[in-house]
Design an enzyme around this catalytic site. Structure first.
Site, PDB file in Angstrom:
ATOM      1  N   GLU A 280       0.846  -1.207   0.000  1.00 27.84           N
ATOM      2  CA  GLU A 280       0.000   0.000   0.000  1.00 27.84           C
ATOM      3  C   GLU A 280       0.876   1.250   0.000  1.00 27.84           C
ATOM      4  OE1 GLU A 280      -3.190  -0.155  -0.598  1.00 27.84           O
ATOM      5  OE2 GLU A 280      -2.971  -2.329  -0.580  1.00 27.84           O
ATOM      6  N   TRP A 283       1.649   1.799  -3.461  1.00 24.89           N
ATOM      7  CA  TRP A 283       0.594   2.511  -4.220  1.00 24.89           C
ATOM      8  C   TRP A 283       0.759   4.024  -4.057  1.00 24.89           C
ATOM      9  CZ3 TRP A 283      -2.706   1.252  -7.916  1.00 24.89           C
ATOM     10  CH2 TRP A 283      -3.071  -0.091  -8.081  1.00 24.89           C
ATOM     11  N   TRP A 313     -20.290  13.387 -18.200  1.00 25.48           N
ATOM     12  CA  TRP A 313     -20.334  13.490 -16.736  1.00 25.48           C
ATOM     13  C   TRP A 313     -21.448  14.438 -16.317  1.00 25.48           C
ATOM     14  CZ3 TRP A 313     -17.803   9.726 -14.657  1.00 25.48           C
ATOM     15  CH2 TRP A 313     -16.577   9.297 -15.167  1.00 25.48           C
ATOM     16  N   ASN A 348     -10.627   3.128   3.716  1.00 26.99           N
ATOM     17  CA  ASN A 348     -10.274   2.922   2.304  1.00 26.99           C
ATOM     18  C   ASN A 348     -11.374   2.188   1.541  1.00 26.99           C
ATOM     19  OD1 ASN A 348      -8.420   2.843  -0.030  1.00 26.99           O
ATOM     20  ND2 ASN A 348      -8.483   0.638   0.368  1.00 26.99           N
ATOM     21  N   TRP A 366     -15.957  12.916 -11.803  1.00 28.12           N
ATOM     22  CA  TRP A 366     -15.046  12.477 -10.743  1.00 28.12           C
ATOM     23  C   TRP A 366     -14.311  13.668 -10.121  1.00 28.12           C
ATOM     24  CZ3 TRP A 366      -9.974  13.694 -11.721  1.00 28.12           C
ATOM     25  CH2 TRP A 366      -9.610  13.903 -13.059  1.00 28.12           C
ATOM     26  N   TRP A 389      -9.608   8.412  -7.284  1.00 28.75           N
ATOM     27  CA  TRP A 389     -10.850   8.782  -7.982  1.00 28.75           C
ATOM     28  C   TRP A 389     -10.816   8.322  -9.429  1.00 28.75           C
ATOM     29  CZ3 TRP A 389     -15.631  10.203  -6.655  1.00 28.75           C
ATOM     30  CH2 TRP A 389     -15.844  10.529  -5.313  1.00 28.75           C
TER      31      TRP A 389
HETATM   32  C1  LIG Z   1     -11.200   7.627  -3.989  1.00 29.50           C
HETATM   33  C2  LIG Z   1      -9.978   7.509  -3.111  1.00 29.50           C
HETATM   34  C3  LIG Z   1      -9.344   8.661  -2.657  1.00 29.50           C
HETATM   35  C4  LIG Z   1      -8.191   8.573  -1.848  1.00 29.50           C
HETATM   36  N1  LIG Z   1      -7.576   9.733  -1.413  1.00 29.50           N
HETATM   37  C5  LIG Z   1      -6.441   9.652  -0.671  1.00 29.50           C
HETATM   38  C6  LIG Z   1      -5.768  10.824  -0.235  1.00 29.50           C
HETATM   39  O1  LIG Z   1      -6.162  11.960  -0.545  1.00 29.50           O
HETATM   40  N2  LIG Z   1      -4.658  10.680   0.548  1.00 29.50           N
HETATM   41  C7  LIG Z   1      -4.180   9.439   0.897  1.00 29.50           C
HETATM   42  O2  LIG Z   1      -3.174   9.363   1.631  1.00 29.50           O
HETATM   43  N3  LIG Z   1      -4.779   8.328   0.467  1.00 29.50           N
HETATM   44  C8  LIG Z   1      -5.894   8.379  -0.289  1.00 29.50           C
HETATM   45  N4  LIG Z   1      -6.519   7.229  -0.692  1.00 29.50           N
HETATM   46  C9  LIG Z   1      -5.872   5.933  -0.397  1.00 29.50           C
HETATM   47  C10 LIG Z   1      -6.316   5.255   0.905  1.00 29.50           C
HETATM   48  O3  LIG Z   1      -7.705   5.230   1.002  1.00 29.50           O
HETATM   49  C11 LIG Z   1      -5.734   5.926   2.153  1.00 29.50           C
HETATM   50  O4  LIG Z   1      -4.349   6.118   2.005  1.00 29.50           O
HETATM   51  C12 LIG Z   1      -5.956   5.042   3.375  1.00 29.50           C
HETATM   52  O5  LIG Z   1      -7.324   4.816   3.565  1.00 29.50           O
HETATM   53  C13 LIG Z   1      -5.358   5.718   4.593  1.00 29.50           C
HETATM   54  O6  LIG Z   1      -5.606   4.951   5.724  1.00 29.50           O
HETATM   55  P1  LIG Z   1      -4.434   4.222   6.501  1.00 29.50           P
HETATM   56  O7  LIG Z   1      -3.367   5.208   6.832  1.00 29.50           O
HETATM   57  O8  LIG Z   1      -5.053   3.496   7.631  1.00 29.50           O
HETATM   58  O9  LIG Z   1      -3.898   3.240   5.406  1.00 29.50           O
HETATM   59  P2  LIG Z   1      -3.097   1.870   5.541  1.00 29.50           P
HETATM   60  O10 LIG Z   1      -3.964   0.829   4.959  1.00 29.50           O
HETATM   61  O11 LIG Z   1      -2.562   1.661   6.902  1.00 29.50           O
HETATM   62  O12 LIG Z   1      -1.896   2.076   4.499  1.00 29.50           O
HETATM   63  C14 LIG Z   1      -0.652   2.677   4.874  1.00 29.50           C
HETATM   64  C15 LIG Z   1      -0.377   3.871   4.011  1.00 29.50           C
HETATM   65  O13 LIG Z   1      -0.254   3.475   2.644  1.00 29.50           O
HETATM   66  C16 LIG Z   1      -0.774   4.514   1.815  1.00 29.50           C
HETATM   67  N5  LIG Z   1      -1.910   3.984   1.064  1.00 29.50           N
HETATM   68  C17 LIG Z   1      -2.768   3.013   1.448  1.00 29.50           C
HETATM   69  N6  LIG Z   1      -3.642   2.732   0.461  1.00 29.50           N
HETATM   70  C18 LIG Z   1      -3.340   3.558  -0.556  1.00 29.50           C
HETATM   71  C19 LIG Z   1      -3.881   3.758  -1.854  1.00 29.50           C
HETATM   72  N7  LIG Z   1      -4.902   3.045  -2.325  1.00 29.50           N
HETATM   73  N8  LIG Z   1      -3.335   4.707  -2.637  1.00 29.50           N
HETATM   74  C20 LIG Z   1      -2.279   5.443  -2.211  1.00 29.50           C
HETATM   75  N9  LIG Z   1      -1.727   5.299  -0.997  1.00 29.50           N
HETATM   76  C21 LIG Z   1      -2.251   4.372  -0.184  1.00 29.50           C
HETATM   77  C22 LIG Z   1      -1.218   5.647   2.724  1.00 29.50           C
HETATM   78  O14 LIG Z   1      -0.154   6.568   2.838  1.00 29.50           O
HETATM   79  C23 LIG Z   1      -1.451   4.914   4.027  1.00 29.50           C
HETATM   80  O15 LIG Z   1      -1.353   5.747   5.161  1.00 29.50           O
HETATM   81  C24 LIG Z   1      -7.669   7.292  -1.501  1.00 29.50           C
HETATM   82  C25 LIG Z   1      -8.323   6.151  -1.960  1.00 29.50           C
HETATM   83  C26 LIG Z   1      -9.462   6.245  -2.753  1.00 29.50           C
HETATM   84  C27 LIG Z   1     -10.139   4.995  -3.221  1.00 29.50           C
END
Ligand SMILES: Cc1cc2nc3c(=O)[nH]c(=O)nc-3n(C[C@H](O)[C@H](O)[C@H](O)COP(=O)(O)OP(=O)(O)OC[C@H]3O[C@@H](n4cnc5c(N)ncnc54)[C@H](O)[C@@H]3O)c2cc1C
Length: 480
Positions: A280, A283, A313, A348, A366, A389
């Site tokens: 993650e 990502w 859209w 997430n 979007w 998005w």
């Molecule tokens: C529509 C949409 C919008 C999002 N907008 C953002 C945003 O503005 N900022 C953001 O940090 N994340 C975003 N995410 C990704 C993800 O949802 C969040 O990073 C995550 O929910 C943060 O929670 P956590 O720290 O507990 O993540 P954990 O699951 O603990 O993951 C650890 C870290 O990995 C990174 N990460 C995890 N999943 C993703 C992912 N899919 N894409 C990119 N990085 C990821 C984050 O930095 C996160 O803190 C988005 C996802 C979606 C589907």
């Protein structure tokens, strides 16, 4: 002689690439943070919780600096003008900062560099990411457009030297704050006083303070270690369960750099069994690299096929209002939106459900959803938000195939089987049974009158979305 360390997305004093690099030279170091009016222009809410978070963090850093013989200099104004003026006023030999990969901040940094006197060096170091996007290229020298091969390279041979800590040996190395402050003020710069705490700090830049106990700034190491010790092992499955905290919730801390990505990777590697979580973080870096190499995604679809009106859209204000106030009549969608409005965070899985519903069921542009998240997410990050998005809207990299549209009722039953998440954020539905809570309109006798009927019928909306994407000639598979 003095050097500046310009703090931006690296709001901490440990494992700090820019600070450690500056300290390796022999100059006295003056840390500076700028409330950039160009960025603040995007913060319309006078009580924006991200500004509270930043204000508390700056006060915390200042307290730590005082213990080490320094002070944080905080300025207010247009950073591109202020930083060169400050450097001139202090006669700074160099400015150290972490490299930023967003198009607007890259342009700002270029402007700063150009405006500096030839005697001042502008030194940028890698801190925000594990791997610089410039180096994340395919064998033919072009950037990746698909996550899996990107990740293979990103993860290959990642070892202790990649995530080694930057040691900050700063005792007695800071510039004398009174003279830095005097020089800044003498150059006509607006200095923000930190002595009275975060509320007074915010008042000086025109914002208001509201205590936010959800996002403390003084317990970050404990948050990381508690996640690693207690939750990392179960993460691959727990991360999808809506009512529990199965993820790290470190995203705001990573966003503003209260924790470094190196610390996160190191902690997971040393514990073992954290591959899914490390992916993650991969990502996060993938989307940063996409934004770096394809800056058109800021306004346009990544995939050219969908640009310039290929998808009709919807910009309907009433629909957007219902969507982004948690009044769609789909409980899990509304719970998710209300979670964001209430806490500044959204799970997430919930982000995926919301983004799919908005961009597919409602065919809302979007960009509207992206902007809504940008206004409210504590962890708002242009690259990840845009990537998320565009993924959900099937217009981005690795896009969800257009016909795979999340069914909000099935998602709800699968990831919130008892309806706990819904009950937490949608009080109107608290009295409903678990059988009724996922689709309350199916039981008209128990559906509370104060909860809306579904804004669209999912089956019909799904067919419409599929038809629209088909008409735009969606091509499947491979790289775009
Ligand atoms: C529509 C949409 C919008 C999002 N907008 C953002 C945003 O503005 N900022 C953001 O940090 N994340 C975003 N995410 C990704 C993800 O949802 C969040 O990073 C995550 O929910 C943060 O929670 P956590 O720290 O507990 O993540 P954990 O699951 O603990 O993951 C650890 C870290 O990995 C990174 N990460 C995890 N999943 C993703 C992912 N899919 N894409 C990119 N990085 C990821 C984050 O930095 C996160 O803190 C988005 C996802 C979606 C589907």
């Amino acid at each position: 002689m003095t050097s500046l360390v310009w703090l931006r997305r690296d709001l901490r004093l440990h494992d700090h690439a820019a600070l450690a690099t500056a300290l390796a030279e022999l100059h006295a170091v003056q840390p500076v943070f700028v409330f950039d009016t160009e960025i603040l222009a995007r913060f319309a809410n006078p009580r924006d919780r991200r500004l509270v978070f930043i204000a508390e963090t700056l006060c915390h850093i200042d307290t730590q600096l005082k213990e080490r013989g320094g002070r944080l200099l905080v300025l207010h104004g247009k950073a591109a003008d202020i930083i060169p003026k400050l450097a001139a006023a202090l006669g700074a030999k160099a400015i150290y900062s972490a490299e930023d990969f967003e198009p607007a901040t890259r342009a700002r940094d270029e402007a700063v560099k150009k405006a500096l006197a030839p005697t001042t060096r502008f030194v940028q170091v890698l801190d925000h990411l594990m791997r610089a996007p410039q180096r994340m290229l395919k064998a033919d020298g072009t950037p990746y457009k698909v996550f899996t091969p990107f990740y293979k390279l990103w993860r290959a041979d990642m070892g202790p030297t990649d995530y080694a800590q930057y040691e900050v040996k700063d005792a007695g190395r800071y510039a004398k704050a009174p003279s830095s402050f005097k020089a800044a003020e003498g150059a006509g710069l607006t200095r923000i006083n930190l002595d009275e705490g975060p509320a007074e700090l915010l008042a000086q830049i025109g914002y208001q303070y509201t205590k936010d106990s959800l996002w403390r700034v003084d317990d970050v190491p404990a948050r990381l270690s508690s996640f690693i010790e207690n939750k990392l092992a179960a993460y691959p499955t727990a991360r999808d369960v809506l009512p529990i905290i199965g993820t790290s919730q470190l995203s705001p801390y990573l966003r503003f750099g209260l924790v470094s990505v190196r610390e996160c990777v190191r902690a997971a590697m040393e514990k073992g069994g954290g591959e899914k979580w490390i992916a993650e973080l991969g990502w996060r870096e993938f989307y940063a690299a996409i934004l770096y190499h394809f800056p058109h995604v800021v306004t346009l679809e990544f995939n050219a096929q969908y640009q310039n009106g290929a998808i009709p859209w919807n910009n309907d204000e009433n629909m957007a209002q219902a969507m982004f106030s948690g009044q769609t009549g789909y409980p899990v969608v509304d719970a998710a939106v209300r979670e964001l409005l209430e806490t500044g965070y959204m799970h997430n899985r919930a982000r995926m459900i919301v983004a799919s519903f908005a961009s597919k069921d409602l065919l809302l542009d979007w960009r509207l959803g992206e902007e809504f998240f940008a206004q409210h997410l504590m962890d708002y990050d242009l690259a990840s938000n845009n990537g998320g998005w565009q993924w959900a809207a099937s217009t981005g990299t690795d896009a969800a195939p257009y016909f795979r549209i999340f069914n909000p009722i099935l998602q709800s039953k699968r990831f919130d089987p008892e309806g706990e998440y819904i009950r937490r954020y949608v009080p109107e539905l608290r009295g409903l049974s678990t059988a009724d809570i996922h689709a309350p309109w199916e039981s008209p006798l128990t559906k509370p009158a104060n909860y809306p009927m579904p804004i669209v019928d999912h089956a019909t909306a799904k067919d419409r979305a599929v038809a629209v994407f088909k008409a735009a000639g969606h091509k499947m598979g491979g790289e775009h």
